[in-house]
Design a protein around this motif. Sequence first.
Motif, PDB file in Angstrom:
ATOM      1  N   VAL A   1       0.819  -1.210   0.000  1.00  0.00           N
ATOM      2  CA  VAL A   1       0.000   0.000   0.000  1.00  0.00           C
ATOM      3  C   VAL A   1       0.854   1.262   0.000  1.00  0.00           C
ATOM      4  N   GLN A   2       2.016   1.220   0.665  1.00  0.00           N
ATOM      5  CA  GLN A   2       2.837   2.422   0.776  1.00  0.00           C
ATOM      6  C   GLN A   2       3.350   2.911  -0.580  1.00  0.00           C
ATOM      7  N   PHE A   3       3.381   2.030  -1.577  1.00  0.00           N
ATOM      8  CA  PHE A   3       3.820   2.440  -2.906  1.00  0.00           C
ATOM      9  C   PHE A   3       2.676   3.092  -3.689  1.00  0.00           C
ATOM     10  N   ILE A   4       1.467   2.919  -3.184  1.00  0.00           N
ATOM     11  CA  ILE A   4       0.298   3.559  -3.797  1.00  0.00           C
ATOM     12  C   ILE A   4      -0.010   4.871  -3.088  1.00  0.00           C
ATOM     13  N   VAL A   5       0.062   4.828  -1.758  1.00  0.00           N
ATOM     14  CA  VAL A   5      -0.185   6.030  -0.946  1.00  0.00           C
ATOM     15  C   VAL A   5       1.153   6.718  -0.717  1.00  0.00           C
ATOM     16  N   THR A   6       1.431   7.748  -1.501  1.00  0.00           N
ATOM     17  CA  THR A   6       2.742   8.396  -1.430  1.00  0.00           C
ATOM     18  C   THR A   6       2.721   9.780  -0.804  1.00  0.00           C
TER      19      THR A   6
END
Length: 417
Positions: free
Chosen positions: A360-365
């Motif tokens: 998810v952290q690569f989508i929520v930047t």
Amino acid sequence: MPPALIRRLVLCFAIAVPAVALRLSGIHLPPVVSLLVFGASVVAAAFLLAWAAEAAQKDISGALAIALLALIAVLPEYAVDLYYAFRAGSDSAYTHFAAANMTGSNRLLLGFGWPLVVIVAFAVARKMRKMRKGAGKQPHFIRLPEDSRLDIGFLAILAVLAFAIPLLGSIPLWLGFGLIGIFALYLWRASQVHDAREEEFVGAAALIARMDVRRRRITVVALFLLSAAIIVTAAEPFAEALVASGSALGIDSYFLVQWLAPLASEAPEFIIAVMFAVRGMGAAAIGTLIASKVNQWSLLVGSLPVAYWFGGGGAGLPMDARQVEEFVLTATQTLLGVAIIVALRFHWWSAVGLAALFAVQFIVTDTGGRYVLSLVQAVLAVGFLVAHRRDIVPTLAAPFRRPRRVEPARVPEREAH
């Protein structure tokens, strides 16, 4: 020396030699080419280190061997990260890179490495169950041995201390020395664990371990020295090439430093852990990766302000807003990991959840989204800690109590329950 081992060593040295030759000759190549050449050299040296460290367990038994293996396996990462911290002491442009490699490798280890090993272990257990024609129950979790409380206890303490960094907005020199002291205590406590279990080796390490004592020790020492020399030679140009390649390719240099460098340096460690899992030794694989987390949060983080100070900086490595955000996200992920395994059980659905949160952290930047993700991880951690509340005190006490003798390990294929 076995021919199979010779072939592997020749391949690694063949990959590493061009980088050493370039560094000694002073020839400068385009940033992307330098990144590939020196990056390949770091990976090759990391494999040599990992093989030597694993084979060294033949002569150093117990929890101390696991701790040293985890430390040596991440030396390439240390070299790159400490270089950035040292340069930041005289060039403020490198300050935000100093901890980038650490936060990336830390989250990669827990968000990708832990779930990968658990999923492979469950796949192997399921396959063995089918081979026995459905005998036994379907595995639901990996049970960690009781002596794992030592590593988990230290990791729990470090996870709590990690929140001091974003609160302070820096890594003070005094905190750095404190973390290094915790690492020294960890090694001392690990050396007191009397382990009666028999070590098992895989791949090149198995070939080295089967040598007679004299040849094995000479080979291990030689590999340590040669791989260390390669890493020292390649670390600076590799670190510089990461930054320059970002500009040349139009990619955020911070992103390359945070993810590409750790992926290169930790690849051998992941491969070794997976090989353990494939052989039905899921608990041993997870144990090695837990020890690596302890090393990262203690020795690596503690060394950053020291390197910064030696490089001409002040008495603390400063953090900008992005670094604070990254440390909050990394600290809450670590707390969640501890909460999941504090009961010495690692369920497959927990592994899937960790991997999903990592993705998810690569989508929520954006910054707001990252803090929301951190809050989600913190809330989940509290939930797991409440569920496992009976195991909190024994785990936190493990680093300070007298160790008990560890009984021989169970049959590997029964590690998944």
